[in-house]
Write a protein that holds these residues in place. Structure first.
Motif, PDB file in Angstrom:
ATOM      1  N   ALA A  11       0.750  -1.243   0.000  1.00 52.68           N
ATOM      2  CA  ALA A  11      -0.183  -0.043   0.033  1.00 52.68           C
ATOM      3  C   ALA A  11       0.767   1.324  -0.089  1.00 52.68           C
ATOM      4  CB  ALA A  11      -1.054  -0.114   1.193  1.00 52.68           C
ATOM      5  N   ALA A  12       0.312   2.340   0.508  1.00 53.79           N
ATOM      6  CA  ALA A  12       1.138   3.520   0.453  1.00 53.79           C
ATOM      7  C   ALA A  12       2.206   3.940   1.388  1.00 53.79           C
ATOM      8  CB  ALA A  12       0.150   4.730   0.290  1.00 53.79           C
ATOM      9  N   LYS A  13       1.960   3.212   2.662  1.00 50.69           N
ATOM     10  CA  LYS A  13       3.096   3.562   3.756  1.00 50.69           C
ATOM     11  C   LYS A  13       4.359   2.733   3.563  1.00 50.69           C
ATOM     12  CE  LYS A  13       3.476   3.375   8.982  1.00 50.69           C
ATOM     13  NZ  LYS A  13       2.716   3.018  10.089  1.00 50.69           N
ATOM     14  N   PRO A  14       5.551   3.765   3.684  1.00 50.70           N
ATOM     15  CA  PRO A  14       6.698   3.203   3.284  1.00 50.70           C
ATOM     16  C   PRO A  14       7.354   2.270   4.263  1.00 50.70           C
ATOM     17  CG  PRO A  14       6.699   5.810   2.773  1.00 50.70           C
ATOM     18  CD  PRO A  14       5.481   5.376   3.568  1.00 50.70           C
ATOM     19  N   THR A 277      -1.417   5.184  -8.120  1.00 50.60           N
ATOM     20  CA  THR A 277      -1.213   4.092  -8.804  1.00 50.60           C
ATOM     21  C   THR A 277      -1.806   2.651  -8.647  1.00 50.60           C
ATOM     22  OG1 THR A 277       1.007   5.043  -8.882  1.00 50.60           O
ATOM     23  CG2 THR A 277       1.129   2.639  -9.581  1.00 50.60           C
ATOM     24  N   ASN A 278      -1.950   2.588  -7.438  1.00 51.07           N
ATOM     25  CA  ASN A 278      -2.834   1.458  -7.006  1.00 51.07           C
ATOM     26  C   ASN A 278      -4.159   1.312  -7.791  1.00 51.07           C
ATOM     27  OD1 ASN A 278      -1.323   1.445  -3.653  1.00 51.07           O
ATOM     28  ND2 ASN A 278      -0.662   0.580  -5.702  1.00 51.07           N
ATOM     29  N   ALA A 279      -4.797   2.621  -7.729  1.00 44.02           N
ATOM     30  CA  ALA A 279      -6.011   2.739  -8.522  1.00 44.02           C
ATOM     31  C   ALA A 279      -6.029   2.330 -10.044  1.00 44.02           C
ATOM     32  CB  ALA A 279      -6.548   4.178  -8.483  1.00 44.02           C
ATOM     33  N   ASP A 329       3.071   5.693 -15.470  1.00 50.25           N
ATOM     34  CA  ASP A 329       2.430   6.017 -13.790  1.00 50.25           C
ATOM     35  C   ASP A 329       3.505   7.069 -13.161  1.00 50.25           C
ATOM     36  OD1 ASP A 329       4.705   4.378 -13.159  1.00 50.25           O
ATOM     37  OD2 ASP A 329       3.590   3.198 -11.992  1.00 50.25           O
ATOM     38  N   GLY A 330       4.455   7.317 -14.009  1.00 54.69           N
ATOM     39  CA  GLY A 330       5.383   8.380 -13.511  1.00 54.69           C
ATOM     40  C   GLY A 330       6.211   7.869 -12.418  1.00 54.69           C
ATOM     41  N   GLY A 331       6.347   6.196 -12.194  1.00 57.21           N
ATOM     42  CA  GLY A 331       7.239   5.645 -11.386  1.00 57.21           C
ATOM     43  C   GLY A 331       8.480   4.976 -11.825  1.00 57.21           C
ATOM     44  N   GLN A 332       9.276   4.697 -10.808  1.00 52.84           N
ATOM     45  CA  GLN A 332      10.442   3.840 -11.049  1.00 52.84           C
ATOM     46  C   GLN A 332      10.488   2.695 -10.163  1.00 52.84           C
ATOM     47  OE1 GLN A 332      14.357   5.954 -10.429  1.00 52.84           O
ATOM     48  NE2 GLN A 332      14.371   5.703 -12.742  1.00 52.84           N
ATOM     49  N   THR A 333      11.063   1.619 -10.531  1.00 56.31           N
ATOM     50  CA  THR A 333      11.228   0.424  -9.830  1.00 56.31           C
ATOM     51  C   THR A 333      12.730   0.190  -9.499  1.00 56.31           C
ATOM     52  OG1 THR A 333       9.145  -0.780 -10.593  1.00 56.31           O
ATOM     53  CG2 THR A 333      10.749  -1.824  -9.374  1.00 56.31           C
TER      54      THR A 333
END
Length: 454
Positions: A11-14, A277-279, A329-333
């Motif tokens: 989820a969203a919490k680091p 992103t999860n949505a 999604d503007g993200g990076q893994t």
């Protein structure tokens, strides 16, 4: 066997980074270790000998080759039967070759006759057989010896095939391990990392471009530099221009690279991006191995910068979408399998980082830029565009790491105190000591483990 102190969120919490307090417990010496007065203090850089001593280097390479799965390349390096390349680690050269059935084998690059190498170190090619240039002993692509000439009648050809090296292939990535006995559990290594890797489907990709750096610095200094972004603002103007400033303070060198207070400062933006992103049905999460883990893994999905779709200088896409992505999604893994092997994947292209110790004061870094297997250069991607940010950054890293090594060799050097943005280095040094102690304790009576180059 110690277990990994891994945290994972979807989820969203680091996740909470490994704390220096956890490392304190790990610094208590085992009775059989030979660290003596050179045991590093918690929260400080390592003593000089760890970075300059050939003895320490030999210990490092013995431990690392036997306990870690070494990422050596992508399967697109050897697409067809008979394609091969060599990889060197310590005193060992390994031949990685694709057989007639399409399977990938790994063998020690040692002829079973009198020990000559079969393939030149650092080379690659295509062949039907692996043949020694010394006395023409020849092996098929599965390592089986073909009948040699003029051997005694009782010579056992089947018992003289090439010595196999442990090998695993996952998601298009080739790993080897140099343990003489059973290798570490590969399923444990990959387990928590699967959802991060599966997003990008690297098995359906190819290497578009590779670049090599030879860095005149101990391998641990290269790792330490890679694990922190405390230096980024001063040393990397191109890199910092591409990434969110607050993110660099919180996650500049990946999950666990800063302390909780700093990480929390980015939490609101992180939660917002993760929810968006999860949505879309796209996975997010964080994994951080602790100082007592086997592999020192880390993984995270983190936004690049508002308005940026990919890690290019202007934030625009560098190639066609890869893997499961149907939109940006503007993200990076980021996925680190251990301290020397990392994948950084955008939605449209990925980078594979491989650090290899060469000798006490020299390290090889090879970075490969990976795109979708059907992407066409000049049409779907431009090599300069996808490589620019990191090519510039790693040129800068080479200079600062070599300067770091020069300073450490001075008689004035003393271990320094880590900043709050260097938490992952503090974790790494404690992991390294723990893993070295455990390995040397487990193999104290075994003199057959790989011998490093002097």
């Amino acid at each position: 066997m110690p277990t990994s102190t891994t945290t994972i969120t979807t989820a969203a919490k680091p996740a909470k980074p490994a704390k220096a307090a956890q490392a304190t417990k790990a610094t208590t010496a085992t009775a059989n270790s030979e660290f003596g007065n050179l045991r590093p203090a918690v929260g400080r850089s390592l003593p000089q000998e760890y970075y300059v001593s050939s003895e320490w280097f030999q210990r490092d390479v013995k431990m690392y080759g036997a306990t870690q799965w070494l990422l050596v390349d992508h399967v697109s390096k050897i697409p067809s039967a008979g394609d091969w390349f060599t990889y060197e680690f310590g005193s060992n050269s390994i031949i990685v070759v694709r057989n007639k059935e399409g399977e990938i084998n790994a063998f020690y690059n040692v002829c079973r006759h009198r020990g000559s190498i079969l393939c030149a170190e650092g080379s690659a090619g295509k062949t039907k057989t692996l043949t020694c240039a010394y006395h023409s002993w020849s092996y098929d692509l599965d390592g089986n010896l073909r009948p040699p000439r003029s051997m005694p009648e009782d010579f056992d050809k089947k018992a003289n095939g090439l010595v196999r090296c442990h090998i695993r292939v996952y998601d298009g990535l080739i790993f080897i391990n140099l343990a003489k006995g059973n290798p570490p559990d590969f399923d444990v290594l990959i387990g928590d990392l699967k959802p991060f890797l599966d997003l990008h489907e690297l098995q359906n990709a190819k290497v578009a471009y590779s670049k090599k750096w030879i860095i005149d610095a101990n391998w641990k200094l290269n790792v330490e530099n890679f694990l922190e972004c405390y230096h980024c603002r001063a040393a990397h103007p191109t890199y910092t221009a591409v990434h969110d400033a607050m993110k660099l303070l919180s996650f500049g060198a990946g999950a666990g690279s800063s302390d909780k207070a700093v990480t929390n400062s980015f939490e609101a933006r992180m939660k917002e991006w993760e929810a968006e992103t999860n949505a879309k049905g796209i996975f997010t999460g964080i994994v951080v191995d602790g100082v007592d883990s086997d592999f020192f893994r880390a993984a995270a999905r983190i936004p690049i910068k508002d308005g940026y779709k990919s890690e290019t200088r202007d934030g625009t896409p560098g190639s066609t979408l890869m893997g499961k992505f149907r939109e940006f999604d503007g993200g990076q893994t980021g996925v680190s399998f251990n301290a020397t092997a990392t994948i950084i994947a955008n939605n449209d292209f990925a980078l594979m980082f491989r650090y290899t110790p060469i000798d006490t004061l020299k390290t090889e870094l090879v970075v490969s830029w990976i795109v979708h297997k059907d992407a066409v250069e000049g049409q779907d991607y431009d090599v300069e565009k996808i490589s620019a940010v990191w090519a510039i950054t790693l040129d800068e890293d080479k200079t600062i790491t070599q300067n770091n090594q020069k300073g450490i060799q001075s008689t004035a050097y003393q271990p320094g105190v880590y900043s709050t943005q260097e938490q992952r280095i503090a974790d790494f040094t404690q992991w390294y000591i723990n893993r070295l102690e455990r390995f040397e304790s487990e193999t104290a009576a075994d003199n057959t483990i790989l011998i490093a180059k002097h």
